[in-house]
Design a protein around this motif. Structure first.
Motif, PDB file in Angstrom:
ATOM      1  N   LEU A 276     107.127  18.786  80.076  1.00  0.00           N
ATOM      2  CA  LEU A 276     105.887  18.360  79.420  1.00  0.00           C
ATOM      3  C   LEU A 276     105.395  19.405  78.438  1.00  0.00           C
ATOM      4  O   LEU A 276     104.961  19.081  77.320  1.00  0.00           O
ATOM      5  N   SER A 280     105.415  18.377  74.506  1.00  0.00           N
ATOM      6  CA  SER A 280     104.110  18.217  73.851  1.00  0.00           C
ATOM      7  C   SER A 280     103.972  19.171  72.666  1.00  0.00           C
ATOM      8  O   SER A 280     103.358  18.822  71.654  1.00  0.00           O
ATOM      9  N   LYS A 283     105.491  17.718  69.857  1.00  0.00           N
ATOM     10  CA  LYS A 283     104.794  16.489  69.456  1.00  0.00           C
ATOM     11  C   LYS A 283     105.682  15.255  69.608  1.00  0.00           C
ATOM     12  O   LYS A 283     105.756  14.403  68.724  1.00  0.00           O
ATOM     13  N   ALA A 287     106.278  12.968  75.819  1.00  0.00           N
ATOM     14  CA  ALA A 287     105.222  13.707  76.523  1.00  0.00           C
ATOM     15  C   ALA A 287     103.958  12.871  76.637  1.00  0.00           C
ATOM     16  O   ALA A 287     103.303  12.850  77.688  1.00  0.00           O
ATOM     17  N   LEU A 288     103.602  12.176  75.571  1.00  0.00           N
ATOM     18  CA  LEU A 288     102.397  11.335  75.602  1.00  0.00           C
ATOM     19  C   LEU A 288     102.546  10.196  76.598  1.00  0.00           C
ATOM     20  O   LEU A 288     101.627   9.907  77.376  1.00  0.00           O
ATOM     21  N   ALA A 318      99.265  18.696  77.930  1.00  0.00           N
ATOM     22  CA  ALA A 318     100.170  18.019  77.003  1.00  0.00           C
ATOM     23  C   ALA A 318      99.425  16.933  76.230  1.00  0.00           C
ATOM     24  O   ALA A 318      99.594  16.778  75.019  1.00  0.00           O
ATOM     25  N   LEU A 319      98.582  16.191  76.924  1.00  0.00           N
ATOM     26  CA  LEU A 319      97.841  15.105  76.287  1.00  0.00           C
ATOM     27  C   LEU A 319      96.934  15.628  75.174  1.00  0.00           C
ATOM     28  O   LEU A 319      96.862  15.050  74.084  1.00  0.00           O
ATOM     29  N   ARG A 321      97.173  17.968  73.200  1.00  0.00           N
ATOM     30  CA  ARG A 321      97.826  18.476  71.985  1.00  0.00           C
ATOM     31  C   ARG A 321      98.043  17.370  70.947  1.00  0.00           C
ATOM     32  O   ARG A 321      98.468  17.665  69.836  1.00  0.00           O
ATOM     33  N   PHE A 322      97.740  16.149  71.312  1.00  0.00           N
ATOM     34  CA  PHE A 322      97.913  15.033  70.384  1.00  0.00           C
ATOM     35  C   PHE A 322      96.590  14.730  69.684  1.00  0.00           C
ATOM     36  O   PHE A 322      95.518  15.141  70.154  1.00  0.00           O
TER      37      PHE A 322
END
Length: 560
Positions: A276, A280, A283, A287-288, A318-319, A321-322
């Motif tokens: 993860l 992440s 990108k 991971a998302l 990880a989430l 980072r989006f």
């Protein structure tokens, strides 16, 4: 004259000088034409220069240069002598430099030793590099820095590259650290497999830190991510494996995505956390998608609670980072008061939800105002409560700021700090009014609240109202309130605020004078030198005198 006669005369001219050389006689025995005399003088000069007579002169010159290298008036002259010594007597100079570099840097000029090593690096032959490496035997950090700087300056990268296997597999940690440094700094990709093997086997902390730094540099120029993934399990500490996963993610090498995706699906909990982290940072959608499966409160695929909490924590990171708009629906679900992920009071869940709320403070969004207010009502942990207040204040919404001010009215320092971080004229007016009211009723009545208000006031812009309010507290001569006010006046860094600080040098209280000295050491100017000089000589407190001297030194160094 015909052609045959011309060739015969030419042969006679060329051969008239040759017999003397073949017979071993002196060139002066040759015919005394002007041309021959000049040649004879040149040969004689060559013989004199390289003959036995100049031997004593050379030895004397060597000793003169050697003496000047050690006893010159300044470092520039000593280095000049060292350079001339190396140019005129390379073999003897290398031996002398080797003796010089054997002296520990603590007992001899460190910068001079560094310049000597750089001089040898610019020469760049095997003998010079061998002398540099003798410094490495000192086995100290300062010697290591000298050797690193020198080898980095060697133009022939192939010479340094040949040294790398011996350094990376060396028995001494300082040698391996040097090898890691050179591999990353010089992008020596020829031994990347050996580098990865040495990294995952390294147990010395300074050497491992250098290996991680160099791995980040190497990963951008060559593909080592696949080797790192294959060898991750050889690293015993999870946090160290997590840092390697970060190196993989920041490398931008998407060729390793299939391996990471497979690890995310079939690996155990630690391996999924690592996958993860890397995916992440790359990108990648995998991971998302994994975060969307792991994070919802109904997801209990891992029965072990600590393992599940750790995986959720990494999924949350990880989430986040989006882009915010892509993850908004899942954030709204996570902020629901019924979310077990946010209500469980285990250490890791508290850390994770505080991380989420800190992210919200940095990415304010009015869409989450209702959820944040509901969370504040059930927040019991102090860290959790502070994070909720900061996130609420950051939205600067008409419905959220009154909630934060209401908590501040109760004397909650966390709410006061949240208002200060939110900024704005409205928050500034509220904080200054509240501080003025406390001064009238007595700061000692609510010391924590008073200190929070003073600290927050210093975070606003340097307006006359803020300076006046903090100046009023500073003039009370009541530690710790006045000392905190002086500190915040220094943060404002305006002429009026520093004038108040300078006036505090005449306070009857030692703590106030010391606080003023510390502020002026950071923010003072030449206009304060006279007052500080007087204080450094005549103040009855030795502590104040020392603080004043330190402030004088700091101001003079800034001025120079």
């Amino acid at each position: 004259m015909n052609t045959a006669n011309t060739l015969t005369a030419s042969r006679k001219r060329r051969s008239c000088f040759a017999p003397s050389l073949r017979s071993g006689r002196s060139p002066l025995d040759a015919p005394r034409s002007a041309r021959h005399v000049l040649v004879a003088c040149a040969v004689l000069a060559f013989w004199i220069w390289h003959g036995a007579a100049p031997a004593a002169m050379s030895a004397e010159s060597f000793e003169q240069l050697r003496s000047e290298m050690y006893t010159g008036a300044d470092q520039a002259r000593r280095l000049s002598a060292a350079g001339r010594l190396l140019a005129a007597y390379p073999v003897d100079a290398l031996g002398e430099f080797a003796l010089l570099l054997r002296t520990p840097v603590e007992r001899f000029n460190e910068s001079f030793q560094k310049e000597i090593c750089l001089m040898l690096a610019r020469r760049g032959d095997d003998a010079s590099i061998d002398v540099i490496m003798r410094k490495q035997k000192e086995n100290s950090e300062r010697a290591l820095w000298i050797v690193e700087a020198a080898l980095e300056a060697v133009k022939d990268r192939a010479r340094v590259s040949r040294m790398l296997p011996g350094l990376l597999t060396g028995l001494r940690a300082v040698d391996r650290e040097l090898g890691f440094y050179l591999a990353g700094k010089l992008s020596l990709t020829e031994h990347k497999e050996l580098f990865v093997k040495a990294l995952v086997q390294e147990r010395n902390r300074p050497a491992f830190e250098q290996a991680i730094e160099s791995a980040g540099l190497l990963a951008r120029s060559t593909r080592i991510s696949g080797s790192l993934i294959a060898n991750l399990d050889l690293v015993p500490a999870f946090e160290d494996r997590l840092r390697i996963a970060g190196v993989i993610g920041r490398s931008g090498d998407v060729t390793c995505v299939p391996a990471l995706a497979a690890l995310l699906k079939t690996g155990d909990e630690p391996q999924r956390c690592l996958a993860l982290e890397a995916l992440s940072l790359l990108k990648q959608e995998e991971a998302l998608q994994a975060a969307q499966q792991i994070l919802p409160p109904t997801s209990n695929e891992i029965p072990d609670v600590p393992a599940r909490d750790r995986l959720r924590g990494h999924a949350l990171r990880a989430l986040l980072r989006f882009p915010p708009d892509r993850i908004a629906p899942l954030i709204a679900i996570l902020l629901q008061p019924s979310a077990a992920f946010l209500l469980e009071d285990t250490g890791r869940t508290i850390e994770s939800r505080a991380y989420l709320l800190d992210w919200l403070a940095g990415h304010p969004d009015k869409r989450y105002a209702a959820e944040l207010q509901a969370m504040l009502a059930v927040a019991t942990n102090n860290r959790y409560r502070e994070a909720v207040l900061r996130a609420l204040a950051a939205t600067k919404d008409a419905t959220t700021l009154p909630v934060v001010r209401q908590e501040a009215e109760k004397g909650d320092p966390a709410a006061i700090v949240a208002l200060g971080e939110a900024g704005g004229a409205e928050s500034e007016s509220y904080v200054l009014t509240k501080l003025s009211g406390l001064m009238q009723s007595g700061l000692e009545q609510s010391p924590d609240e008073a200190l929070a208000l003073i600290a927050v006031a210093g975070s606003f812009s340097s307006s006359p109202d803020v300076t006046a309010a903090l100046g009023a507290v500073a003039k009370l001569d009541r530690p710790p309130f006045s000392t905190e006010a002086l500190k915040q006046l220094g943060r404002l860094h305006s002429p009026d605020s520093l004038k108040i600080v300078a006036a505090a040098l005449g306070s009857p209280l030692t703590d106030i004078r010391r606080a003023a000295c510390l502020v002026l050491a950071q923010s003072g100017s030449s206009s304060h030198l006279k007052s500080l000089d007087l204080l450094s000589r005549k103040d009855p407190s030795a502590e104040v005198r020392n603080d004043a001297r330190r402030a004088l030194t700091a101001i003079k160094s800034r001025r120079n």
